[in-house]
Write an enzyme that holds these catalytic residues in place. Sequence first.
Site, PDB file in Angstrom:
ATOM      1  N   HIS A  89     -11.962  -2.919   3.241  1.00 29.83           N
ATOM      2  CA  HIS A  89     -10.900  -2.265   4.007  1.00 29.83           C
ATOM      3  C   HIS A  89     -11.353  -2.213   5.463  1.00 29.83           C
ATOM      4  O   HIS A  89     -12.516  -1.913   5.746  1.00 29.83           O
ATOM      5  CB  HIS A  89     -10.699  -0.851   3.467  1.00 29.83           C
ATOM      6  N   ASP A 101       0.865  -1.187   0.000  1.00 27.14           N
ATOM      7  CA  ASP A 101       0.000   0.000   0.000  1.00 27.14           C
ATOM      8  C   ASP A 101       0.900   1.234   0.000  1.00 27.14           C
ATOM      9  O   ASP A 101       1.541   1.544   1.006  1.00 27.14           O
ATOM     10  CB  ASP A 101      -0.877  -0.037   1.255  1.00 27.14           C
ATOM     11  N   GLU A 144     -10.569   2.870  -0.332  1.00 27.19           N
ATOM     12  CA  GLU A 144     -10.813   3.110   1.090  1.00 27.19           C
ATOM     13  C   GLU A 144     -11.188   4.561   1.370  1.00 27.19           C
ATOM     14  O   GLU A 144     -11.795   4.850   2.404  1.00 27.19           O
ATOM     15  CB  GLU A 144      -9.603   2.697   1.936  1.00 27.19           C
ATOM     16  N   GLU A 159      -1.640  -1.136  -3.849  1.00 31.30           N
ATOM     17  CA  GLU A 159      -2.781  -0.356  -3.340  1.00 31.30           C
ATOM     18  C   GLU A 159      -2.482   1.137  -3.306  1.00 31.30           C
ATOM     19  O   GLU A 159      -1.399   1.551  -2.886  1.00 31.30           O
ATOM     20  CB  GLU A 159      -3.104  -0.862  -1.929  1.00 31.30           C
ATOM     21  N   GLU A 190      -9.563  -7.479   5.117  1.00 28.14           N
ATOM     22  CA  GLU A 190      -8.388  -6.941   5.813  1.00 28.14           C
ATOM     23  C   GLU A 190      -8.497  -7.231   7.312  1.00 28.14           C
ATOM     24  O   GLU A 190      -9.578  -7.200   7.891  1.00 28.14           O
ATOM     25  CB  GLU A 190      -8.309  -5.428   5.589  1.00 28.14           C
TER      26      GLU A 190
HETATM   27 MG    MG Z   1      -4.844   1.374   2.292  1.00 28.40          MG
END
Ligand code: MG
Length: 374
Positions: free
Chosen positions: A300, A198, A250, A224, A325
């Site tokens: 998320h 990410d 997200e 991400e 997640e």
């Molecule tokens: Mg993230």
Amino acid sequence: MKITDVEAVILRLPNLDDIACDGTQDALIVRIHTDEGISGVGEADSSPYVCKTIIEAPPSHAIARGLKHVLIGQDPFDVEMLWQRMYEASIYYGRRGAAIHAISGVDIALWDIIGKASGRPVAQMLGGAYRDRVRVYASTLMPERPEEVAARVRPLVEQGYTAVKLGWGPLGRSLDLDVALVRAARDAVGPRVDLMIDIGLMYDAATAVRMVRLFEPFNLFWLEEPLPPDDLAGYARLADAVDTRIAAGEEDATIYGFRDLVERGHVDVIQPDIARCGGFTEARKIGHLAAEHNLLCVPHAFSTGILVSASLHFAATLRRGNLAEFSVQESPFVRDLLRAPFRLESDGTVRVPTGPGLGIELDEDVLERYRYHS
Ligand code: MG
């Protein structure tokens, strides 16, 4: 059944570090009470202080009202209509962002009440669970230096996680360092564990295309949020140029935001946060959007056990996308807020709660210990 009260409770660690990009240090818990003695719990993952105000604000005029005033006296089973009423009542100051985050917290609590009143888990009330356990990926922050990566991720692999994500921290500061960090992560997890990175909004499109190519030897499951969330043209350019899956979402809220992300941003994986995107009511539409486009939809979740439960219920209802997640941050809100914390099964999954509603119980002592009084 009628709603009698809506509580917005802020939790905050006394030693909160506001420089760390770690959203597990405070939280907004929403509790909704009814005249039948059934209460529901939800959470909004946002600025807790802003969302509390959005819930409690007195009405200014017809389309600038606090959510509580929309809800008192209403029947929680009218959840879809109440979502629309809250959206309309906040349209002057809302439509996206904190207003939708606050609506998310309310919506989760309403579904908890619906499940409890029906004696069934939320996943079933949403239409049915395809699975009784969901594969999770361990989610944590990227350490500052490549030498520190193995110590962070090897214990996760040893605990049985079959997928690991590292994000934010130093990523994006130096392209050479990024390659070294990703190499260290792949070396540490070995060849069989799915690895996600990410970037935390740090690249432009041209850099992202170049970096994804440099990351190809490390076989990422997805990359991400390499770009800021409003650079949809950049996302499209990137996703069209590379074979690695690009994940985002997200920061987005409502079906409108996710439709733009899919149709204009061309991403491969969408990541609605149930405590931000509009709760279950909106996540359900986003799940349908993902199915329509044959995309992975992976919730998320980087906050309390309330959101973990919501994410497991939601992920269980997705035909495709058996993944959620699972934050491994050492925050008491992740670990201690629930009386029965979620545990990893030996196959890298977590069980979807089977009790009525969200199927969780808060530890009131933990809630009181960290309750923030402004
Ligand atoms: Mg993230």
